[in-house]
Motif scaffolding. Sequence first.
Motif, mmCIF file in Angstrom:
data_model
loop_
_atom_site.group_PDB
_atom_site.id
_atom_site.type_symbol
_atom_site.label_atom_id
_atom_site.label_comp_id
_atom_site.label_asym_id
_atom_site.label_seq_id
_atom_site.Cartn_x
_atom_site.Cartn_y
_atom_site.Cartn_z
ATOM 1 N N LYS A 47 0.816 -1.190 0.128
ATOM 2 C CA LYS A 47 0.006 0.147 -0.014
ATOM 3 C C LYS A 47 0.830 1.359 -0.036
ATOM 4 O O LYS A 47 2.027 1.429 0.556
ATOM 5 N N LYS A 48 0.421 2.260 -0.760
ATOM 6 C CA LYS A 48 1.080 3.547 -0.726
ATOM 7 C C LYS A 48 1.679 4.051 0.416
ATOM 8 O O LYS A 48 2.775 4.490 0.898
ATOM 9 N N THR A 49 0.750 3.974 1.550
ATOM 10 C CA THR A 49 0.948 4.501 3.017
ATOM 11 C C THR A 49 2.063 3.781 3.695
ATOM 12 O O THR A 49 2.824 4.227 4.397
ATOM 13 N N VAL A 50 1.994 2.669 3.328
ATOM 14 C CA VAL A 50 3.058 1.518 4.119
ATOM 15 C C VAL A 50 4.442 2.105 3.345
ATOM 16 O O VAL A 50 5.484 2.184 3.810
ATOM 17 N N PHE A 51 4.394 2.169 1.773
ATOM 18 C CA PHE A 51 5.856 2.326 1.444
ATOM 19 C C PHE A 51 6.240 3.849 1.627
ATOM 20 O O PHE A 51 7.411 3.908 1.721
ATOM 21 N N ALA A 52 5.212 4.852 1.691
ATOM 22 C CA ALA A 52 5.688 6.143 2.102
ATOM 23 C C ALA A 52 6.488 6.122 3.332
ATOM 24 O O ALA A 52 7.384 6.821 3.364
ATOM 25 N N SER A 58 6.105 11.409 3.003
ATOM 26 C CA SER A 58 4.788 11.439 3.159
ATOM 27 C C SER A 58 3.939 10.991 2.016
ATOM 28 O O SER A 58 4.342 10.664 0.856
ATOM 29 N N ARG A 59 2.642 10.367 2.546
ATOM 30 C CA ARG A 59 1.687 10.037 1.162
ATOM 31 C C ARG A 59 1.683 10.762 0.094
ATOM 32 O O ARG A 59 1.718 10.632 -1.055
ATOM 33 N N SER A 60 1.527 12.335 0.529
ATOM 34 C CA SER A 60 1.282 13.350 -0.692
ATOM 35 C C SER A 60 2.504 13.293 -1.744
ATOM 36 O O SER A 60 2.360 13.385 -2.774
ATOM 37 N N GLN A 61 3.635 13.234 -0.844
ATOM 38 C CA GLN A 61 5.034 13.409 -1.655
ATOM 39 C C GLN A 61 5.137 12.255 -2.459
ATOM 40 O O GLN A 61 5.323 12.246 -3.821
ATOM 41 N N LEU A 62 4.816 10.901 -1.929
ATOM 42 C CA LEU A 62 4.559 9.574 -3.068
ATOM 43 C C LEU A 62 3.653 9.787 -4.212
ATOM 44 O O LEU A 62 3.965 9.406 -5.146
ATOM 45 N N ASP A 67 2.440 10.529 -10.033
ATOM 46 C CA ASP A 67 1.534 11.323 -10.999
ATOM 47 C C ASP A 67 2.331 11.789 -11.970
ATOM 48 O O ASP A 67 3.366 12.533 -11.734
ATOM 49 N N SER A 68 2.379 11.200 -12.974
ATOM 50 C CA SER A 68 3.382 11.652 -14.215
ATOM 51 C C SER A 68 2.994 12.802 -14.707
ATOM 52 O O SER A 68 4.084 13.342 -15.449
ATOM 53 N N GLU A 69 1.991 13.441 -14.368
ATOM 54 C CA GLU A 69 1.759 15.028 -15.051
ATOM 55 C C GLU A 69 2.355 15.814 -13.901
ATOM 56 O O GLU A 69 2.152 17.060 -14.308
ATOM 57 N N ASN A 70 2.674 15.589 -12.911
ATOM 58 C CA ASN A 70 3.042 16.441 -11.785
ATOM 59 C C ASN A 70 4.633 16.385 -11.592
ATOM 60 O O ASN A 70 5.043 15.741 -11.204
ATOM 61 N N PRO A 71 5.102 17.595 -11.984
ATOM 62 C CA PRO A 71 6.539 17.633 -12.212
ATOM 63 C C PRO A 71 7.244 17.950 -10.749
ATOM 64 O O PRO A 71 8.406 18.183 -10.437
ATOM 65 N N SER A 72 6.310 18.371 -9.580
ATOM 66 C CA SER A 72 6.881 18.849 -8.556
ATOM 67 C C SER A 72 7.351 17.834 -7.490
ATOM 68 O O SER A 72 6.584 17.356 -6.618
ATOM 69 N N VAL A 73 8.409 17.064 -7.816
ATOM 70 C CA VAL A 73 9.087 16.334 -6.805
ATOM 71 C C VAL A 73 10.451 16.434 -6.638
ATOM 72 O O VAL A 73 11.101 16.762 -7.561
ATOM 73 N N THR A 74 10.853 16.116 -5.439
ATOM 74 C CA THR A 74 12.184 16.606 -5.093
ATOM 75 C C THR A 74 13.263 15.365 -5.520
ATOM 76 O O THR A 74 12.778 14.203 -5.521
ATOM 77 N N LEU A 75 14.458 15.885 -5.668
ATOM 78 C CA LEU A 75 15.376 14.799 -5.805
ATOM 79 C C LEU A 75 15.563 13.552 -4.846
ATOM 80 O O LEU A 75 15.668 12.622 -5.087
ATOM 81 N N GLN A 76 15.318 14.250 -3.619
ATOM 82 C CA GLN A 76 15.789 13.361 -2.432
ATOM 83 C C GLN A 76 14.507 12.375 -2.352
ATOM 84 O O GLN A 76 14.801 11.253 -2.024
ATOM 85 N N THR A 77 13.080 12.664 -2.769
ATOM 86 C CA THR A 77 12.037 11.823 -2.761
ATOM 87 C C THR A 77 12.353 10.731 -3.864
ATOM 88 O O THR A 77 11.970 9.355 -3.861
ATOM 89 N N MET A 78 12.917 11.094 -4.982
ATOM 90 C CA MET A 78 13.176 10.032 -6.291
ATOM 91 C C MET A 78 14.273 8.951 -5.615
ATOM 92 O O MET A 78 14.099 7.871 -5.992
#
Length: 95
Positions: A47-52, A58-62, A67-78
């Motif tokens: 589940k996403k919450t478990v993986f996050a 956070s679940r919202s960061q995940l 979301d392939s259309e959302n460009p706002s993700v940090t390098l750290q999260t990747m």
Amino acid sequence: MEKSKHLGSSFDSFLESEGILEEVEAVAIKRVLAAEVSQYLDLNQVKKTVFARRINTSRSQLDRLLDSENPSVTLQTMVKAARGIGKKLELKLAS
């Protein structure tokens, strides 16, 4: 008939002449990572919450990452997401 100015050129040179090469490359990289993470979650029934929680985000960061259309993700999260699926994110400068 008018001859195309892009005839015989590479797709990269076309994107560069349109001023969107960097944006297209960044979106493509993010889509590959999102697809790999999504596939991992599905195949392993995680589940996403478990993986996050597992990757300490956070679940919202995940959700932004997935979301392939959302460009706002940090390098750290990747990097965290790649590690979370047992892979390593490599970043290099090439000419």
